[in-house]
Design a protein around this motif. Sequence first.
Motif, short mmCIF file in Angstrom:
data_model
loop_
_atom_site.label_atom_id
_atom_site.label_comp_id
_atom_site.label_asym_id
_atom_site.label_seq_id
_atom_site.Cartn_x
_atom_site.Cartn_y
_atom_site.Cartn_z
N ASN A 128 0.83 -1.21 0.00
CA ASN A 128 0.00 0.00 0.00
C ASN A 128 0.86 1.26 0.00
O ASN A 128 0.62 2.22 -0.73
CB ASN A 128 -0.92 0.01 1.22
N GLU A 129 1.88 1.23 0.85
CA GLU A 129 2.82 2.35 0.94
C GLU A 129 3.49 2.62 -0.40
O GLU A 129 3.59 3.77 -0.85
CB GLU A 129 3.87 2.02 2.01
N LEU A 130 3.96 1.55 -1.06
CA LEU A 130 4.64 1.71 -2.33
C LEU A 130 3.69 2.26 -3.39
O LEU A 130 4.08 3.11 -4.21
CB LEU A 130 5.21 0.37 -2.79
N THR A 131 2.45 1.81 -3.37
CA THR A 131 1.47 2.31 -4.33
C THR A 131 1.26 3.81 -4.15
O THR A 131 1.20 4.57 -5.14
CB THR A 131 0.12 1.58 -4.16
N VAL A 132 1.16 4.26 -2.92
CA VAL A 132 0.93 5.69 -2.65
C VAL A 132 2.07 6.54 -3.19
O VAL A 132 1.85 7.53 -3.90
CB VAL A 132 0.74 5.93 -1.14
#
Length: 481
Positions: A128-132
Amino acid sequence: MGKPTGFLEYNRCTNTAVTPEERIKNFNEFHSPLDEEARCEQGARCMNCGIPFCQSALMLNNMVSGCPLHNLIPEWNDQIYHKNWAHAYDRLSKTNNFPEFTGRVCPALCEAACTCGLNDDPVTVRDNELTVIERAFAENMVQPQIPALRTDKKIAVIGSGPSGLACADQLNHRGHNVTVFERDDRLGGLLMYGIPNMKLEKDIVTRRTDLMAAEGVTFVTGQDGADKRFVKKVLADYDAVVLCTGAKKPRDLKIPGRESKGVYFAVDFLKSTTKALLDNGLKEGTYVSAKGKNVIVVGGGDTGNDCVGTCIRHGCRSVVQLEMMPKLPDERAADNQWPQWPRVCKTDYGQEEAISCFGHDPRLYQSTVTEVIANKDGSITAVRVKNLADGSEQLMDCDLLLIAAGFLGTEDSLLKAYGVAATERSNIKASEDNYRTSADKVFAAGDSRRGQSLVVWAIHEGRQVARAVDQYLMGYTNMNY
């Protein structure tokens, strides 16, 4: 909270990995992101549990559980579910300078502490962090943030790894004048030359350092931070000096035949591959090659695994990874319950690839090398391997021996050059209260202070030492944690 029942409705779904058979054909990253709807569902799985252990960084049974950066995980997971990507980026960037790094290489202490993981699979926090952050870059949300005002303070940061970059980023945004000095020819420290390309492509590192340069940070490469003339000048010209040089003194094998040709430290081996890959596309003869060789890697950690994956991409004949410790259990032991870090056996990407290529796990547990056998030319041909459980020994063919046995601390030349005291583990002695060393106006952070550790801890240390330096220079600090 966007979806109160999300954790009941959606299953955990991670980014898709390219099959081992395909990904070993190149050195590219090999995970593909989920589409937007699927990612929003993953954000919806965050429970808003009341006590977010994921961001706590609690010390439990001598292991940390949760994120050392105290990332506001429930907040940006909620924004992901609502597709408020700008707000998600705003919350993420408040605590993490480089989520594009941690989103790729962090072992996700946050996920191990996720409350959802108590009775089900944890939230995909790292993905999720990487997507953001990648969406933020793609949609131009990430722009240079140039300080409106500058102080007259000058700070030298020695080392451009994650702790040095985080320190420089924080102090620059505070308005100080920061120069980062790097010994290698490229910026990034272990991000550039310590982590293989398939885990972290190097244009990702350059993208961030280019942004920092646009924001006013000065970078100097090819400068040995321990050079006597440089040290004298930097101590005279700067108001504060921060040592973020890493724990680069590798643990050696003191065994007969160690001096034989074909024996390398893992860090040197990995660096030679990455440098050749960037310089000339991995032209034969420009790097230490494992092609057609029987390889033995001493060390069962992440660096050893990186060596396995790299050797397979070179086209090695065989690869064995020696691990001194016994195999961890496949499931949690009774005394290792959530939210402690799970002490279980994991099969990482390099080991997966070895199983795919050679049909078996490359790891030999409770084993180590006791002797190197060389031919008349002094080149390694075999090693003697000892089983530490029963004392038995065996000779194993070996054309390339890679030592990935960890690190012993900061290089002696650096300690001597700055006249700083060291701990019993050869790290720079500096308190967590103020990160100051025994030398006047010299600070230390990252692996050079705490010893070999994770990228997320290095960023934490960089942020903390920046606060300490600001307090030292200004008499107060209003910098965010």
